[in-house]
Design a protein around this motif. Structure first.
Motif, PDB file in Angstrom:
ATOM      1  N   LEU A 361    -132.205  56.722 -24.098  1.00 30.04           N
ATOM      2  CA  LEU A 361    -132.033  55.723 -25.144  1.00 30.04           C
ATOM      3  C   LEU A 361    -131.799  56.472 -26.453  1.00 30.04           C
ATOM      4  O   LEU A 361    -132.535  57.403 -26.786  1.00 30.04           O
ATOM      5  N   ARG A 362    -130.767  56.074 -27.172  1.00 32.84           N
ATOM      6  CA  ARG A 362    -130.456  56.774 -28.404  1.00 32.84           C
ATOM      7  C   ARG A 362    -129.789  55.853 -29.412  1.00 32.84           C
ATOM      8  O   ARG A 362    -129.284  54.782 -29.063  1.00 32.84           O
ATOM      9  N   ASP A 363    -129.816  56.262 -30.667  1.00 33.32           N
ATOM     10  CA  ASP A 363    -129.053  55.631 -31.733  1.00 33.32           C
ATOM     11  C   ASP A 363    -127.959  56.609 -32.158  1.00 33.32           C
ATOM     12  O   ASP A 363    -128.220  57.814 -32.325  1.00 33.32           O
ATOM     13  N   ALA A 364    -126.762  56.099 -32.315  1.00 33.78           N
ATOM     14  CA  ALA A 364    -125.632  56.943 -32.722  1.00 33.78           C
ATOM     15  C   ALA A 364    -125.090  56.462 -34.062  1.00 33.78           C
ATOM     16  O   ALA A 364    -124.983  55.255 -34.307  1.00 33.78           O
ATOM     17  N   ASN A 365    -124.767  57.410 -34.920  1.00 32.97           N
ATOM     18  CA  ASN A 365    -124.234  57.104 -36.254  1.00 32.97           C
ATOM     19  C   ASN A 365    -123.020  57.987 -36.514  1.00 32.97           C
ATOM     20  O   ASN A 365    -123.109  59.214 -36.393  1.00 32.97           O
ATOM     21  N   THR A 366    -121.897  57.373 -36.850  1.00 27.34           N
ATOM     22  CA  THR A 366    -120.672  58.100 -37.172  1.00 27.34           C
ATOM     23  C   THR A 366    -120.310  57.832 -38.627  1.00 27.34           C
ATOM     24  O   THR A 366    -120.203  56.672 -39.043  1.00 27.34           O
ATOM     25  N   LYS A 367    -120.112  58.889 -39.395  1.00 30.06           N
ATOM     26  CA  LYS A 367    -119.695  58.784 -40.792  1.00 30.06           C
ATOM     27  C   LYS A 367    -118.263  59.288 -40.932  1.00 30.06           C
ATOM     28  O   LYS A 367    -117.941  60.378 -40.471  1.00 30.06           O
ATOM     29  N   ASP A 368    -117.451  58.478 -41.577  1.00 30.64           N
ATOM     30  CA  ASP A 368    -116.065  58.853 -41.816  1.00 30.64           C
ATOM     31  C   ASP A 368    -115.815  58.741 -43.320  1.00 30.64           C
ATOM     32  O   ASP A 368    -115.635  57.648 -43.859  1.00 30.64           O
ATOM     33  N   LEU A 369    -115.832  59.876 -43.993  1.00 26.84           N
ATOM     34  CA  LEU A 369    -115.677  59.920 -45.440  1.00 26.84           C
ATOM     35  C   LEU A 369    -114.382  60.656 -45.774  1.00 26.84           C
ATOM     36  O   LEU A 369    -114.112  61.720 -45.214  1.00 26.84           O
ATOM     37  N   SER A 370    -113.598  60.108 -46.680  1.00 27.53           N
ATOM     38  CA  SER A 370    -112.347  60.770 -47.024  1.00 27.53           C
ATOM     39  C   SER A 370    -111.938  60.424 -48.448  1.00 27.53           C
ATOM     40  O   SER A 370    -112.352  59.408 -49.018  1.00 27.53           O
ATOM     41  N   ASN A 371    -111.125  61.306 -49.018  1.00 30.08           N
ATOM     42  CA  ASN A 371    -110.449  61.033 -50.278  1.00 30.08           C
ATOM     43  C   ASN A 371    -109.080  61.671 -50.236  1.00 30.08           C
ATOM     44  O   ASN A 371    -108.886  62.702 -49.579  1.00 30.08           O
ATOM     45  N   ASN A 372    -108.127  61.068 -50.888  1.00 31.76           N
ATOM     46  CA  ASN A 372    -106.761  61.575 -50.840  1.00 31.76           C
ATOM     47  C   ASN A 372    -106.071  61.371 -52.176  1.00 31.76           C
ATOM     48  O   ASN A 372    -106.442  60.501 -52.967  1.00 31.76           O
ATOM     49  N   VAL A 373    -105.047  62.169 -52.411  1.00 35.29           N
ATOM     50  CA  VAL A 373    -104.222  62.040 -53.606  1.00 35.29           C
ATOM     51  C   VAL A 373    -102.770  62.259 -53.220  1.00 35.29           C
ATOM     52  O   VAL A 373    -102.447  63.145 -52.426  1.00 35.29           O
ATOM     53  N   ASP A 374    -101.890  61.419 -53.745  1.00 38.17           N
ATOM     54  CA  ASP A 374    -100.442  61.559 -53.588  1.00 38.17           C
ATOM     55  C   ASP A 374     -99.820  61.617 -54.977  1.00 38.17           C
ATOM     56  O   ASP A 374    -100.040  60.724 -55.800  1.00 38.17           O
ATOM     57  N   MET A 375     -99.032  62.654 -55.242  1.00 33.87           N
ATOM     58  CA  MET A 375     -98.358  62.810 -56.528  1.00 33.87           C
ATOM     59  C   MET A 375     -96.856  62.901 -56.287  1.00 33.87           C
ATOM     60  O   MET A 375     -96.406  63.707 -55.468  1.00 33.87           O
ATOM     61  N   ASN A 376     -96.075  62.068 -57.000  1.00 34.02           N
ATOM     62  CA  ASN A 376     -94.636  62.018 -56.810  1.00 34.02           C
ATOM     63  C   ASN A 376     -93.924  62.169 -58.144  1.00 34.02           C
ATOM     64  O   ASN A 376     -94.375  61.652 -59.168  1.00 34.02           O
ATOM     65  N   PHE A 377     -92.794  62.850 -58.112  1.00 35.76           N
ATOM     66  CA  PHE A 377     -91.918  62.944 -59.285  1.00 35.76           C
ATOM     67  C   PHE A 377     -90.484  62.789 -58.825  1.00 35.76           C
ATOM     68  O   PHE A 377     -90.057  63.418 -57.852  1.00 35.76           O
ATOM     69  N   THR A 378     -89.718  61.944 -59.516  1.00 31.77           N
ATOM     70  CA  THR A 378     -88.345  61.649 -59.114  1.00 31.77           C
ATOM     71  C   THR A 378     -87.410  61.713 -60.314  1.00 31.77           C
ATOM     72  O   THR A 378     -87.721  61.181 -61.382  1.00 31.77           O
ATOM     73  N   TYR A 379     -86.290  62.373 -60.125  1.00 33.83           N
ATOM     74  CA  TYR A 379     -85.198  62.370 -61.110  1.00 33.83           C
ATOM     75  C   TYR A 379     -83.988  61.708 -60.466  1.00 33.83           C
ATOM     76  O   TYR A 379     -83.612  62.036 -59.335  1.00 33.83           O
ATOM     77  N   THR A 380     -83.369  60.777 -61.199  1.00 36.46           N
ATOM     78  CA  THR A 380     -82.205  60.062 -60.680  1.00 36.46           C
ATOM     79  C   THR A 380     -81.057  60.166 -61.671  1.00 36.46           C
ATOM     80  O   THR A 380     -81.235  59.952 -62.876  1.00 36.46           O
ATOM     81  N   ARG A 381     -79.886  60.489 -61.151  1.00 42.27           N
ATOM     82  CA  ARG A 381     -78.675  60.601 -61.956  1.00 42.27           C
ATOM     83  C   ARG A 381     -77.636  59.623 -61.418  1.00 42.27           C
ATOM     84  O   ARG A 381     -77.292  59.655 -60.238  1.00 42.27           O
ATOM     85  N   LEU A 382     -77.168  58.713 -62.287  1.00 38.12           N
ATOM     86  CA  LEU A 382     -76.108  57.785 -61.947  1.00 38.12           C
ATOM     87  C   LEU A 382     -74.797  58.243 -62.562  1.00 38.12           C
ATOM     88  O   LEU A 382     -74.785  59.075 -63.476  1.00 38.12           O
ATOM     89  N   PHE A 383     -73.694  57.667 -62.088  1.00 41.14           N
ATOM     90  CA  PHE A 383     -72.370  58.037 -62.559  1.00 41.14           C
ATOM     91  C   PHE A 383     -71.624  56.777 -62.990  1.00 41.14           C
ATOM     92  O   PHE A 383     -72.083  55.654 -62.784  1.00 41.14           O
ATOM     93  N   ASP A 384     -70.458  56.986 -63.602  1.00 37.63           N
ATOM     94  CA  ASP A 384     -69.672  55.839 -64.046  1.00 37.63           C
ATOM     95  C   ASP A 384     -69.201  54.993 -62.871  1.00 37.63           C
ATOM     96  O   ASP A 384     -69.008  53.790 -62.995  1.00 37.63           O
ATOM     97  N   LYS A 385     -69.007  55.624 -61.743  1.00 37.51           N
ATOM     98  CA  LYS A 385     -68.533  54.909 -60.560  1.00 37.51           C
ATOM     99  C   LYS A 385     -69.705  54.231 -59.868  1.00 37.51           C
ATOM    100  O   LYS A 385     -70.707  54.869 -59.558  1.00 37.51           O
ATOM    101  N   PRO A 386     -69.627  52.935 -59.624  1.00 34.73           N
ATOM    102  CA  PRO A 386     -70.742  52.216 -58.990  1.00 34.73           C
ATOM    103  C   PRO A 386     -71.123  52.833 -57.648  1.00 34.73           C
ATOM    104  O   PRO A 386     -70.274  53.280 -56.883  1.00 34.73           O
ATOM    105  N   GLN A 387     -72.434  52.851 -57.369  1.00 40.56           N
ATOM    106  CA  GLN A 387     -73.032  53.299 -56.120  1.00 40.56           C
ATOM    107  C   GLN A 387     -72.968  54.811 -55.912  1.00 40.56           C
ATOM    108  O   GLN A 387     -73.408  55.306 -54.890  1.00 40.56           O
ATOM    109  N   LYS A 388     -72.441  55.539 -56.892  1.00 35.06           N
ATOM    110  CA  LYS A 388     -72.467  56.992 -56.820  1.00 35.06           C
ATOM    111  C   LYS A 388     -73.765  57.462 -57.468  1.00 35.06           C
ATOM    112  O   LYS A 388     -74.059  57.130 -58.607  1.00 35.06           O
TER     113      LYS A 388
END
Length: 968
Positions: A361-388
């Motif tokens: 006979l037993r008692d079971a205990n599961t701990k699931d601890l976590s932390n996360n970080v996501d860092m994003n950087f985006t550069y976008t360049r458009l042109f005179d021509k549409p969809q380019k």
């Protein structure tokens, strides 16, 4: 490989060339009731993939024209403040039909007061595209207060079990993206990650069954892309969402601030789960043969389950328009998780020849601890021509996770004295560094070429230790065995490049074909093994999508090859055994799994009903499968290997039915699963097969006066595993919601699984070999009846007082994907009046010529001048298409000015505010409300006697000359 990567990036600079099409679409927008033209109505043009490619506004006579359109299939969305949105779909331009005349398009007013008008673009709950199915989660109120797993239960082709594990058409080998980007928390556990994403912040879920070459090859079954809401209007606002219920509670705060070229967003979400309980029971008959001696052992286990948890998600976003063609965006997302699960009074008994030989006979205990970080950087360049477009994205992601378990073992079944204790500590780190570049350019008037490159560097560490202790107070002693205390280091580099080509024929055919090459380098080692031999490998991943537009519907076909690299949960060599009769251990030597996917489909729309039917075939070689076998004293060990083949043959059907205020979405999936492990030196030959089915239904009814009702039901049938079956289960909910009159908030309540106090899921493991057999039957009981109340409210106001922003960014499409930000903005299925970023803009980075007007003649301001501003003024606003006007009434009490604006067309009074007279300069503003947000329209000019000349600033539409003459 590095030379290969650099060569692809260099090719970007050598690509150019675009020719506009010659097609055009024209029409007239009229008020259905008054039969008067609706000037300034927004007309947006979106392509077959839902991307806004052009647009305009109606002139004083309601006329509009969108010219220079390439051949293809398009949708036109017409909207205006205070009117319902009209959508014209399946408009085909080809060589035989270069012009489409929509004739007179009548739109109906939605409100009676200009100051409180509402624009709502109500989409179908499920939409179908060439390569994906889109679930509009913002239309589903029954998920409020829940998390992403509650949303995914409702999405066609997906299945979510009670632990939050997700599968697509029966396969759990999927890639999950957030706003088109991966995250390390997904790599550790998709189920854990989904609990950190609030349902209220999910705009859409895209199920991409046939990804193009632009997407990573990961995910053998396909890709799930979760698009979150984002407000791109000008001003300051704060959204507050709170809920409480029987099983959990939540609180969310999301703020947005935008001024001019720069915008910020800040959000936080917390969720607590409690009162989650159930029961567990298992009965297993195992046999082993050693030296021709057969031994049969029966094990019986039962216990009570309970769990509690805290989850949090916090994000900060920033974007900046450098100029009309260049933009920057950055974001940081933090996530935390603290989850604990318990098995109380877990009684285990072992019988041999029907005689009890041991018990504990037993008692079971599961701990699931976590932390996360996501860092994003985006550069976008458009042109005179549409969809380019050219874009570069960099990302850093890290997840820290502690997955520990502990057992307290008692001396007898009474549980009066602690005999011993044990614990396992497992600290893990998963880091990713990503750099990506993408370029696209049109070719001619019906083709598109895309090319890109990407590098991902992953670093995974799993440090695990096992301890034992005697009695209740004994000191824990570390177990030094390598299998129980060690450290895995797993480094992976993935270099990739892709090319994609899209072609639309005059006859209604369209195709998109591409190929992606990925090269993987792995370095793995432990404290005791300096080099785990895993060879480098390269893979070519082709994709092909084709469609044909018919008179009544669309037929499509696709093929793609996918790869599934093993994640840390399959690689981790630490022994997990919170239950002493069940162990699991990963395999760091796993190879990737390769899958071929074939799909055909048909979709049509008949009298308010959309119908989609899809058939698919999936076959996987070198499949990563779990394998169970009996080891010492009836303990069942689960390991993982590249064991064999998996095939699936199936179909899915879903339909949207709209009948006035009532709408239904009903669908289902069925497939035949066939699995085979041909056997090896480590495992015996095992096979299994069977039919798997699931179904879901959603209904909503608009009761009027802000009241709405929604209901949902889902059932997943028995699932086939290599060595047995996982039982079926169902879930259902109903909810009601009342929106506040100002459209700034709502209150709602919901019931879940209220017809029975609990639900049981039965599972089985059956396997027979020459040396052993397993026949295990178990069930898990979940007490999942729940009731909750949710309140949301929006504070502050947003306006569209800013310059028009860029066109869509293919790398970072977390803004207005498929039109509409889902957060009360003025985007109505593609026509973004909010000046926001992304695919809601007209002309992909080109300013709409309809908004370029000659400014009013300027008269210098004189602060010393004395003028009379009060009185009635007949005003006129000049647009390129003509004039529109009414009466401006200004009153003065003491030194304070106030007034109203009366529009001649609608004969409505709108209060003006911030009325200031500074010398001969008059300025004021007034508001229009939409979806809970408020837009400011600014007026400033010079009074000269009985004349006024100035400008009316209307945000993204620019500044229009305004003149007025004092009424006699």
């Amino acid at each position: 490989m590095k030379k290969f990567f650099l060569t692809i990036v260099t090719v970007f600079t050598a690509l150019a060339g675009f020719a506009q099409g010659n097609g055009r679409i024209i029409g007239v927008v009229m008020d259905e009731k008054s039969k008067q033209p609706v000037e300034f109505a927004t007309v947006a043009l979106t392509d077959a993939e839902g991307k806004t490619v052009n647009g305009t506004i109606a002139d004083a006579k309601g006329k509009f024209e969108i010219a220079k359109i390439a051949n293809g299939t398009y949708t036109v969305t017409i909207s205006f403040i205070g009117y319902e949105t009209i959508t014209k779909s399946d408009l085909v331009l080809d060589g035989r039909r270069a012009e489409i005349n929509l004739g007179t398009v009548s739109i109906t007013e939605e409100a009676t007061q200009l100051g409180e008008v509402v624009v709502e673009a109500k989409k179908d709950l499920v939409e179908e595209r060439v390569d994906r199915t889109i679930y509009n989660a913002e239309n589903d109120a029954t998920t409020r207060g829940g998390d992403a797993s509650d949303v995914l239960k409702r999405v066609p082709m997906l299945s979510v079990d009670l632990d939050g594990n997700v599968s697509m058409r029966g396969s759990s080998n999927i890639m999950v993206l957030i706003n088109n980007k991966p995250s390390t928390i997904m790599a550790n556990s998709v189920a854990d990650a989904l609990k950190q994403i609030p349902a209220d912040q999910i705009k859409t879920v895209e199920v991409i069954t046939s990804p193009s070459a632009k997407y990573d090859a990961e995910g053998s079954a396909g890709i799930i892309n979760i698009i979150t809401k984002k407000n791109t209007l000008e001003g300051l606002t704060l959204n507050v969402d709170a809920g409480a219920g029987l099983r959990g509670s939540n609180l969310g705060l999301n703020g947005n601030y935008r001024r001019g070229k720069m915008g910020f967003s800040l959000g936080g979400f917390g969720r607590a789960s409690y009162n989650v309980s159930g029961a567990f029971e298992s009965n297993s008959l195992n046999s082993t043969t050693v030296n021709n001696v057969l031994t049969e052992t029966r094990t019986i286990q039962n216990g009570e389950n309970r769990s509690r948890g805290l989850f949090g998600n916090y994000n900060l976003g920033w974007d900046y328009d450098v100029n009309k063609k260049n933009s920057l965006a950055a974001s940081v997302r933090f996530g935390v998780r603290n989850n604990q699960s318990f098995q109380d009074n877990l009684l285990s008994e072992i019988f041999r020849n029907e005689t009890l030989v041991s018990g504990s006979l037993r008692d079971a205990n599961t701990k699931d601890l976590s932390n996360n970080v996501d860092m994003n950087f985006t550069y976008t360049r458009l042109f005179d021509k549409p969809q380019k477009e050219f874009s570069v994205m960099a990302m850093y992601s890290r997840n820290n996770r502690n997955n520990d378990f502990a057992n307290t073992i008692y001396t007898s079944s009474t549980g009066e004295e602690i005999q011993s204790r044990l614990k396992n500590l497992n600290d893990g780190v998963n880091e990713e560094y990503t750099i990506q570049a993408d370029y696209q350019t049109p070719i001619g008037n019906n083709q598109m070429f895309e090319i890109g490159a990407k590098q991902i560097t992953r670093k995974v560490v799993s440090d695990f230790e096992y301890f034992t202790a005697l009695g209740a107070t004994g000191v824990f002693v570390r177990d030094g065995r390598d299998s129980l205390s060690n450290q895995l280091n797993y480094d992976q580099d993935v270099l990739s490049g892709y090319m994609s080509y899209t072609y639309s024929a005059k006859s209604g055919y369209s195709l998109k074909a591409g190929t992606r090459y990925e090269y993987t380098i792995i370095n793995a080692y432990t404290r005791t093994e300096s080099n785990i031999e895993i060879p480098e490998y390269g893979v070519i991943v082709p994709s092909f999508n084709a469609s044909k537009k018919l008179k009544k519907g669309t037929v499509k076909a696709s093929y793609n090859r996918r790869i599934q690299r093993p994640s840390i949960q399959f690689l981790n060599p630490t022994v997990q055994r919170p239950n002493q009769l069940s162990e699991s251990v990963g395999n760091p030597s796993l190879d990737p799994e390769f899958t071929n996917n074939f799909e055909v489909g048909y979709s049509t729309f008949i009298k308010g009903t959309s119908l989609n039917l899809t058939g698919f075939v999936r076959n996987s070689n070198n499949a990563i499968q779990s394998y169970r076998q009996v080891v010492r004293d009836s303990v069942i060990l689960t390991t993982y290997g590249n064991l064999g083949k998996e095939n699936a043959y199936g179909a899915s059907l879903f339909t949207n039915i709209s009948a006035g205020k009532l709408s239904f979405n009903v669908g289902g999936d069925v497939y035949f699963a066939d699995m085979l492990n041909p056997g090896s030196a480590e495992t015996a030959r095992v096979s299994n097969s069977g039919w798997v089915y699931s179904g879901r239904g959603f209904g909503s009814y608009d009761l009027g006066n802000g009241w709405a009702w929604q209901g949902f039901g889902f059932y997943r049938g028995r699932r086939v595993n290599l060595q047995g079956f996982q039982g079926g289960f169902g879930t259902y909910s109903v909810g009601a919601r009342k929106e506040f009159k100002n459209k700034k908030g709502s209150i709602g309540a919901g019931l879940e699984n209220f017809l029975a106090p609990s639900m049981k899921i039965r599972n089985s493991v059956v396997t027979n070999t020459e040396t052993q057999s397993i026949n295990q039957n178990s069930f898990t009981e979940m007490r999942n009846f729940s009731f909750r109340v949710n309140v949301s409210y929006r504070i502050g106001k947003m306006s569209f007082d800013q310059q028009r922003r860029r066109g869509g960014r293919s790398v970072n499409n977390d803004d207005l994907k498929m039109g509409g930000d889902g957060d009360g903005g003025m985007d109505n299925g593609g026509g973004n009046m909010g000046g926001g970023q992304g695919r809601g803009n007209f002309g992909a980075g080109q300013r709409n010529t309809a908004t370029v007007v000659k400014p009013a003649e300027t008269v210098k301001a004189d602060t010393a001048a004395v003028v009379v501003a009060e009185g009635n003024w007949e005003y006129s606003v000049e647009s390129p298409q003509g004039a529109n006007g009414g009466t401006l009434k200004i009153t003065k009490e003491g030194d304070t000015y106030s007034g109203v604006l009366v529009n001649a067309r609608f004969n409505r009074e709108t209060p003006i505010k911030d009325v200031k007279v500074n010398g001969n300069e008059l300025s004021f503003s007034y508001e229009v409300s939409f979806g809970g947000n408020t837009s400011n329209i600014l007026v400033k000019g010079i009074i000269t006697g009985d004349q006024f000349a100035g400008n009316m600033t209307m945000g993204q539409f620019g500044s229009f000359p305004m003149t007025a003459k004092r009424a006699q």
